[in-house]
Scaffold this active site. Structure first.
Site, PDB file in Angstrom:
ATOM      1  N   SER B 149       1.011  -1.240   0.170  1.00  0.00           N
ATOM      2  CA  SER B 149      -0.093   0.036   0.200  1.00  0.00           C
ATOM      3  C   SER B 149       0.800   1.327  -0.008  1.00  0.00           C
ATOM      4  O   SER B 149       1.803   1.486  -0.817  1.00  0.00           O
ATOM      5  CB  SER B 149      -1.046  -0.170   0.996  1.00  0.00           C
ATOM      6  N   ASP B 315      -8.513  -6.903  -4.738  1.00  0.00           N
ATOM      7  CA  ASP B 315      -8.097  -5.500  -4.162  1.00  0.00           C
ATOM      8  C   ASP B 315      -8.591  -4.439  -5.281  1.00  0.00           C
ATOM      9  O   ASP B 315      -8.273  -4.473  -6.448  1.00  0.00           O
ATOM     10  CB  ASP B 315      -6.671  -5.397  -4.058  1.00  0.00           C
ATOM     11  N   HIS B 348      -7.862  -5.237  -0.496  1.00  0.00           N
ATOM     12  CA  HIS B 348      -6.667  -4.583  -0.034  1.00  0.00           C
ATOM     13  C   HIS B 348      -5.920  -5.087   1.076  1.00  0.00           C
ATOM     14  O   HIS B 348      -4.669  -5.100   1.073  1.00  0.00           O
ATOM     15  CB  HIS B 348      -6.798  -3.021   0.053  1.00  0.00           C
TER      16      HIS B 348
END
Lengths: 183, 373
Positions: B149, B315, B348
């Protein structure tokens, strides 16, 4: 394969060939493979392999970025085989292409005698399940190379593990291997 | 609420840290944790970059919550990144609230919390601070920089900012820039914080309040983006919370409401609202291609690092298409690149959760980099 050559293996599966070339020929290898599971296994072996579609993603590879581009048992699964061959010889000075020979006598016999799409030891899947959409014979491949102006620098043909002379390859060989160079 | 500062391990960088904004920070604090030992050749250092709400406690217990580190599935003994082979460093990002210089730090000139006087920082600024920390630790070159991320953004930025200081980059579930949807979600979070009357134009620390409700709502909205619809449906569906029928009111009738409220409330006890504003801003400003003449591949021309890019099929916040864009640029730059889209139902957040395939891939990748030493 020259020691330490830069190699791109298109359709490299789980990287078996690349790992062998790395360990025994010291090649600087990269690969592209469409199947995620196979890519994960190849990367877990420490290989530089990207998940991608050779029909679409070869365009991103810079010209002359490798010495040899390999297309092993993959040509027949490409949507645009001729374009893939041109891409191989843009990216690499040489291309090594190996494919199952659809001109092999077993294939001819199956079609002639039974009138059914052949399933042979080297092409075991049935017609509706196979990934192979562009099968060709040794003679077809030579003709394509001629049409595309690609130079055939070498060839080797196998029936099982026995070598077959080029002149008899179209009906006797179950696998063919060509080394191509630029026009 | 007990906000006595826990004893973070902190170094102050020497001199002045210049920032992308044109501003600067004098002797900024960088809080960090390490695991394992630096080897004699100083060749086994692995930097872990944390995500938006992460911190330096990657594999050691969190001092405020007492929970285990946030990435113990990836980092620790027997894991792909292991103190048995690696010297592992994880620093709280610049702008953070776990000991690194941020809006909650005291401004030495005023003696008050910096609050909105803290300069707007970027992902590249975070990486500058990390590089300063490595200088102080005597580490010239990293074996790997690894992050998911926002941590992945920092990992990519490392290769662009310090091409010779990284042997390899592992960037998971990330993107090379923030798009309109990312910015939009972050703006919702920021507006929730700023709409809380207890935010006090950012001066809540000096005025003795906390914008807890605003920060909790920001977290709730963001948390939805970290999950997948299938994951939410499987976990909660329309199931009711501790009741047999609808309450015909606005209590948490549904389990998913109760879950989100819990996520919001527990977040407030460990995170600073102004840090949330500054760090989300840094992410929104991130655009690695724009910083390199509009061509992402230019960002990767100078480095010789090997790259491992991973995405997850569920995601939707940083979908596979974003990773593919990075991979295209890396391939065009001629970099050694590994990329695979992994299967996981958790959206995610998958990179933080149990994913054996991710561990196998990262383990194999790092071992190959080490074999080249």
């Amino acid at each position: 394969m020259p020691e330490g050559a830069r190699v791109l293996d298109v359709g490299c599966s789980d990287g078996t060939l690349l790992a062998w070339l790395r360990d025994h020929r010291g090649v600087d290898g990269r690969g592209i493979e469409i199947d995620a599971e196979r890519v994960a296994r190849a990367v877990a072996r420490g290989l530089s392999v990207v998940q991608g579609d050779a029909d679409r993603d070869l365009a991103e590879f810079p010209s002359d970025s490798v010495d040899v581009a390999i297309l092993s048992e993959t040509l027949q699964a490409m949507h645009r085989p001729a374009r893939v061959l041109r891409e191989l010889l843009r990216i690499g000075a040489r291309a090594v292409v190996a494919f199952p020979n659809f001109g092999h006598w077993r294939v001819r016999l199956a079609l002639l005698a039974r009138g059914r799409m052949p399933a042979t030891p080297s092409l075991p899947a049935s017609w509706h399940e196979t990934e192979n959409i562009h099968l060709c014979t040794v003679a077809d491949f030579r003709a394509l190379a001629r049409e595309e102006g690609l130079r055939i620098l070498g060839e080797a043909h196998l029936a099982g593990w026995r070598r077959v002379p080029p002149a008899q390859a179209n009906w006797r060989a179950d696998h063919a291997l060509f080394v191509l160079g630029r026009p | 609420m007990n906000l006595a500062p826990p004893p973070h391990r902190v170094l102050r960088l020497p001199g002045v840290l210049s920032l992308d904004s044109g501003g600067s920070l004098a002797a900024p604090a960088v809080a960090f944790e390490t695991l394992g030992e630096l080897n004699a050749r100083r060749s086994n250092a692995v930097l872990i970059a944390h995500a938006l709400t992460g911190d330096q406690y990657v594999a050691s217990p969190h001092p405020l919550t007492g929970k285990p580190g946030w990435w113990t599935r990836m980092v620790g003994k027997g894991r792909p990144i292991t103190p048995e082979r690696h010297f592992i460093i994880c620093a709280n990002v610049l702008g953070g609230c776990m000991g690194s210089e941020g809006p909650a730090s005291i401004d030495p000139e005023t003696g008050r919390p910096r609050a909105l006087g803290f300069p707007v920082i970027t992902i590249a600024d975070m990486v500058r601070a990390q590089a300063g920390l490595l200088d102080m630790l005597g580490i010239e070159r990293l074996l790997a920089v690894v992050g998911g991320s926002m941590g992945g953004m920092q990992a990519l930025q490392w290769a662009a900012s310090y091409p010779d200081r990284v042997r390899s980059v592992v960037a998971i579930a990330t993107a090379a820039s923030h798009g309109a949807q990312h910015i939009a979600f972050h703006e919702v979070g920021r507006q929730a914080i700023m709409a809380d009357p207890d935010w006090r134009r950012g001066n809540y620390l000096a005025e003795g309040t906390r914008p807890a409700r605003g920060l909790a709502v920001a977290r709730m909205a963001a948390h939805i983006t970290y999950l997948s619809e299938a994951g939410l449906t499987e976990k909660f569906g329309r199931r009711l919370q501790e009741r047999d029928q609808l309450g015909f009111g606005f209590d948490a009738d549904f389990q998913v409401e109760s879950y989100l409220r819990h996520q919001g409330i527990s977040f407030v006890s460990r995170f600073d609202a102004n840090s949330y504003l500054f760090i989300t801003r840094a992410m929104d400003y991130f655009d690695l291609a724009a910083a390199h003449g509009g061509r992402l591949s230019q960002a990767f021309m100078a480095t010789r690092a090997r790259f491992c890019i991973l995405s997850f099929d569920s995601d939707w916040l940083y979908p596979t298409a974003e990773s593919r864009r990075i991979v295209q640029a890396l391939v065009a730059a001629g970099r050694h690149t590994s990329f695979v889209e992994l299967q996981s139902p958790h959206g995610h957040d998958s990179f933080l959760l149990d994913c054996p395939a991710m561990n196998r891939v990262v383990d194999g990748f790092l071992r190959a980099v080490e074999a080249e030493l």
